[in-house]
Design an enzyme around this catalytic site. Structure first.
Site, short mmCIF file in Angstrom:
data_model
loop_
_atom_site.label_atom_id
_atom_site.label_comp_id
_atom_site.label_asym_id
_atom_site.label_seq_id
_atom_site.Cartn_x
_atom_site.Cartn_y
_atom_site.Cartn_z
N HIS A 91 -7.12 -5.03 10.11
CA HIS A 91 -7.31 -5.12 8.26
C HIS A 91 -6.01 -5.61 7.89
O HIS A 91 -4.56 -5.52 9.08
CB HIS A 91 -7.04 -3.04 8.74
CG HIS A 91 -5.56 -2.45 9.25
ND1 HIS A 91 -6.31 -1.53 9.42
CD2 HIS A 91 -4.55 -2.95 8.99
CE1 HIS A 91 -4.80 -1.32 10.48
NE2 HIS A 91 -4.05 -1.42 9.83
N GLU A 112 -10.13 -2.14 4.91
CA GLU A 112 -10.03 -2.12 6.64
C GLU A 112 -11.70 -2.57 6.30
O GLU A 112 -12.12 -3.32 5.55
CB GLU A 112 -11.20 0.06 6.01
CG GLU A 112 -9.49 0.94 6.23
CD GLU A 112 -8.90 0.97 7.78
OE1 GLU A 112 -8.67 -0.55 8.41
OE2 GLU A 112 -7.88 1.94 8.09
N ASP A 134 0.83 -0.84 0.00
CA ASP A 134 0.08 -0.27 -0.34
C ASP A 134 0.39 1.36 0.26
O ASP A 134 1.61 1.29 0.11
CB ASP A 134 -1.04 -0.13 1.07
CG ASP A 134 -0.24 -0.36 2.41
OD1 ASP A 134 1.12 0.11 2.73
OD2 ASP A 134 -0.89 -0.90 3.09
N ASP A 185 -7.79 -3.79 14.28
CA ASP A 185 -9.22 -3.80 12.96
C ASP A 185 -9.25 -5.03 12.58
O ASP A 185 -10.07 -4.77 11.68
CB ASP A 185 -9.82 -2.83 13.09
CG ASP A 185 -9.16 -1.93 11.56
OD1 ASP A 185 -7.94 -2.61 11.74
OD2 ASP A 185 -9.39 -1.00 11.76
#
Ligand code: F6R
Length: 242
Positions: free
Chosen positions: A138, A143, A68, A136
């Site tokens: 990810h 996400e 990313d 979370d």
């Protein structure tokens, strides 16, 4: 299928990951690596650098693909994933710069950049994908709620992720870009082997949901339950719930 290794501490976690990295580098003529930014893989990258300095490993035939990049952040910006990877790995080993791939955060047409990146990626198969995991759940910057079949795409970072990454932006979450380009869950699943590293109690819930929770898009890492070769390497704190 998960192989789970619980190592004693961060150094041991990094060492276990580096053993799998060495195996890949030695068994492949032209190894293709998937790499992650973030703090968790830094110990692994240090071991990779040490291997190079000691003359044990050369990266001249290695190609890398990063997960990313922040949207709107040019390569030469100190906050870019490109700068992070240059500083923590690429500049310290003998890899050819043209063999290292990271999405262009400053592309004038981000959607087109996603298509270009994915198209190039599809021409190869990643031998070993290194992943960290967000609190979370990810992976990459996918996400919660990201469709499992998504390929490289533009994503909006959650407040939690921006807070977690504020440490790279003078501690100010507001300076963390709101969007990023990320390989999608489906792009990640094409890798032959995946190593996911997690340390610290803040990751314990995410690790639990990834391995034992229902496979749901609300926990992006749970897609890995369907992959045949995933090694999870954690310290005892991150493994506390499994
Ligand atoms: C991938 C990426 C994220 C991190 C995750 C964990 O390039 O940066 O998916 O792996 O946010 O981050 P750390 O390792 O900093 O806890």
């Amino acid at each position: 299928m998960f192989t789970i290794i619980v190592a004693e501490n961060y150094e041991e976690v990094s060492h276990e990951a580096s053993k799998l990295m060495r195996e890949t580098l030695r068994s492949k003529e032209n190894p293709v690596l998937g790499l992650a930014a973030g703090s968790t893989p830094l110990g692994l990258y240090e071991e990779m650098i040490t291997d190079y300095i000691l003359g044990n490993t050369s990266y001249r035939k290695v190609r890398t693909w990063n997960l990313d990049e922040y949207l709107g952040v040019p390569e030469n910006d100190p906050h870019s994933r490109r700068s992070f990877m240059n500083e923590h790995l690429f500049e310290k080993i003998d890899i050819f710069r043209e063999n290292t791939h990271i999405p262009r955060g400053d592309a004038s047409d981000p959607e087109e950049e996603c298509r270009r990146y994915e198209e190039e990626l599809q021409k190869t198969v990643i031998d070993l994908q290194i992943l960290g995991i967000g609190r979370d759940g990810h992976i990459g910057f996918n996400e919660p709620g990201t469709p499992f079949d998504a390929l490289t795409h533009v994503t909006t970072l959650t407040e939690e992720t921006r807070n977690d990454n504020a440490r790279y932006f003078d501690g100010n979450p507001l300076l963390v870009p709101e969007k990023a380009i990320t390989m999608g869950p489906a792009s990640i699943m094409r890798a032959r082997n995946i190593v996911i590293i997690a340390t610290g109690e803040a990751k314990a819930d995410a690790v639990y949901k990834m391995i034992k929770g229902p496979q749901k898009e609300s926990c992006p890492a749970s897609i890995l339950q369907d992959h045949s070769h995933v090694t999870v390497i954690t310290d005892p704190a991150a493994a506390a719930r499994i």
